[in-house]
Motif scaffolding. Structure first.
Motif, PDB file in Angstrom:
ATOM      1  N   SER A 113       0.802  -1.143  -0.060  1.00  0.00           N
ATOM      2  CA  SER A 113       0.088  -0.034   0.074  1.00  0.00           C
ATOM      3  C   SER A 113       0.768   0.971  -0.008  1.00  0.00           C
ATOM      4  N   GLY A 114       2.046   1.305   0.295  1.00  0.00           N
ATOM      5  CA  GLY A 114       3.135   2.292   0.382  1.00  0.00           C
ATOM      6  C   GLY A 114       3.473   2.685  -1.055  1.00  0.00           C
ATOM      7  N   GLY A 115       3.189   1.692  -2.127  1.00  0.00           N
ATOM      8  CA  GLY A 115       3.745   1.828  -3.367  1.00  0.00           C
ATOM      9  C   GLY A 115       2.688   2.678  -4.385  1.00  0.00           C
ATOM     10  N   TRP A 116       3.066   2.948  -5.593  1.00  0.00           N
ATOM     11  CA  TRP A 116       2.345   3.648  -6.830  1.00  0.00           C
ATOM     12  C   TRP A 116       1.578   2.509  -7.582  1.00  0.00           C
ATOM     13  N   ALA A 117       0.481   2.923  -7.764  1.00  0.00           N
ATOM     14  CA  ALA A 117      -0.049   1.923  -8.923  1.00  0.00           C
ATOM     15  C   ALA A 117       0.457   2.136 -10.480  1.00  0.00           C
ATOM     16  N   GLU A 118       0.850   1.145 -10.938  1.00  0.00           N
ATOM     17  CA  GLU A 118       1.388   1.262 -12.434  1.00  0.00           C
ATOM     18  C   GLU A 118       0.218   0.931 -13.264  1.00  0.00           C
ATOM     19  N   PRO A 119       0.259   1.483 -14.539  1.00  0.00           N
ATOM     20  CA  PRO A 119      -0.742   1.108 -15.610  1.00  0.00           C
ATOM     21  C   PRO A 119      -0.998  -0.616 -15.689  1.00  0.00           C
ATOM     22  N   ASP A 120       0.169  -1.508 -15.383  1.00  0.00           N
ATOM     23  CA  ASP A 120      -0.037  -2.919 -15.349  1.00  0.00           C
ATOM     24  C   ASP A 120      -0.813  -3.428 -14.348  1.00  0.00           C
ATOM     25  N   GLY A 121      -1.272  -2.570 -13.188  1.00  0.00           N
ATOM     26  CA  GLY A 121      -1.744  -3.311 -11.978  1.00  0.00           C
ATOM     27  C   GLY A 121      -0.703  -3.438 -10.860  1.00  0.00           C
ATOM     28  N   ALA A 122       0.638  -3.267 -10.980  1.00  0.00           N
ATOM     29  CA  ALA A 122       1.539  -3.589 -10.127  1.00  0.00           C
ATOM     30  C   ALA A 122       1.567  -2.285  -8.947  1.00  0.00           C
ATOM     31  N   LEU A 123       1.919  -2.455  -8.020  1.00  0.00           N
ATOM     32  CA  LEU A 123       2.252  -1.273  -6.844  1.00  0.00           C
ATOM     33  C   LEU A 123       3.858  -1.333  -6.883  1.00  0.00           C
ATOM     34  N   THR A 124       4.281  -0.108  -7.332  1.00  0.00           N
ATOM     35  CA  THR A 124       5.920   0.099  -7.131  1.00  0.00           C
ATOM     36  C   THR A 124       6.146   1.033  -6.170  1.00  0.00           C
ATOM     37  N   GLY A 125       7.430   1.038  -5.573  1.00  0.00           N
ATOM     38  CA  GLY A 125       7.790   2.220  -4.730  1.00  0.00           C
ATOM     39  C   GLY A 125       9.300   1.917  -4.803  1.00  0.00           C
ATOM     40  N   ASP A 126       9.874   2.853  -3.667  1.00  0.00           N
ATOM     41  CA  ASP A 126      11.261   2.934  -3.097  1.00  0.00           C
ATOM     42  C   ASP A 126      11.291   3.207  -1.741  1.00  0.00           C
ATOM     43  N   ASP A 127      12.401   2.824  -1.188  1.00  0.00           N
ATOM     44  CA  ASP A 127      12.926   3.102   0.153  1.00  0.00           C
ATOM     45  C   ASP A 127      14.172   3.151   0.667  1.00  0.00           C
ATOM     46  N   TRP A 128      14.562   3.506   1.591  1.00  0.00           N
ATOM     47  CA  TRP A 128      15.856   3.644   1.937  1.00  0.00           C
ATOM     48  C   TRP A 128      16.336   2.580   3.258  1.00  0.00           C
ATOM     49  N   LEU A 129      17.394   2.148   3.372  1.00  0.00           N
ATOM     50  CA  LEU A 129      17.892   1.085   4.469  1.00  0.00           C
ATOM     51  C   LEU A 129      19.162   1.780   5.167  1.00  0.00           C
ATOM     52  N   THR A 130      19.192   2.107   6.268  1.00  0.00           N
ATOM     53  CA  THR A 130      20.464   2.604   6.880  1.00  0.00           C
ATOM     54  C   THR A 130      21.200   1.479   7.545  1.00  0.00           C
ATOM     55  N   VAL A 131      22.464   1.232   7.003  1.00  0.00           N
ATOM     56  CA  VAL A 131      23.340   0.276   7.529  1.00  0.00           C
ATOM     57  C   VAL A 131      24.851   0.832   8.039  1.00  0.00           C
TER      58      VAL A 131
END
Length: 176
Positions: A113-131
């Motif tokens: 649910s944190g992603g964006w809807a794509e035309p093909d129905g997928a939900l895509t997003g990006d995030d960051w990990l701190t290491v």
């Protein structure tokens, strides 16, 4: 026949206490699902290990400074994709940056649910990990267990709690 000292209503009180749960644990049990096999692309599964019909995938990652805090140095910036997920109540999976031995260097839960809807129905997003040591990161992996529906435990609600819960969220140092 009851002894003379026990009031006549005492057996009824004991029945009420037993039915109210004061002398019973309602059969409430808590169990934890086993952690599934981490991968770049995973079939998301419920607490019983059944596939939800949702695929989660890391579609790319790189080390770079976060634009809001560039002075903190490199972080792991990754992109993800959920196929078959619901926009409003989709599943969540743990994403972890790992080293060459598949030891988690940093993890967090990401949600469809944190992603964006794509035309093909997928939900895509990006995030960051701190290491701590970004130069040790060799991959970003997803753990297939759905972390979005952790029901109440017996300790929290002895009457309605219990059942199988997702495995403990992945954390730094976990072997994946």
């Amino acid at each position: 026949m009851l002894p003379a000292r026990i009031p006549a209503g005492a057996p009824a009180v004991l029945v009420i206490l037993a039915l109210s749960g004061c002398s019973s644990h309602w059969g409430c049990t808590d169990t934890t699902a086993e952690r599934g096999e981490a991968g770049v692309r995973v079939e998301v599964e419920d607490t019983s290990g059944r596939p939800l019909g949702v695929t989660a995938e890391v579609v790319g990652w790189r080390l770079e400074p976060h634009p809001q805090v560039p002075a903190e140095g490199d972080k792991v910036h990754f992109r993800y994709r959920f196929d078959g997920a619901d926009e409003t109540s989709g599943p969540g999976v743990d994403a972890c940056a790992v080293d060459s031995e598949r030891v988690a260097l940093g993890c967090q839960t990401i949600y469809a649910s944190g992603g964006w809807a794509e035309p093909d129905g997928a939900l895509t997003g990006d995030d960051w990990l701190t290491v701590e040591h970004p130069e040790q990161v060799t991959e970003v992996l997803l753990i297939p267990n759905d972390q979005s529906h952790d029901r109440r435990t017996c300790d929290q609600d002895i009457k309605d709690g219990g059942g199988t819960h997702p495995p403990k969220a992945a954390d730094r140092g976990d072997q994946l």
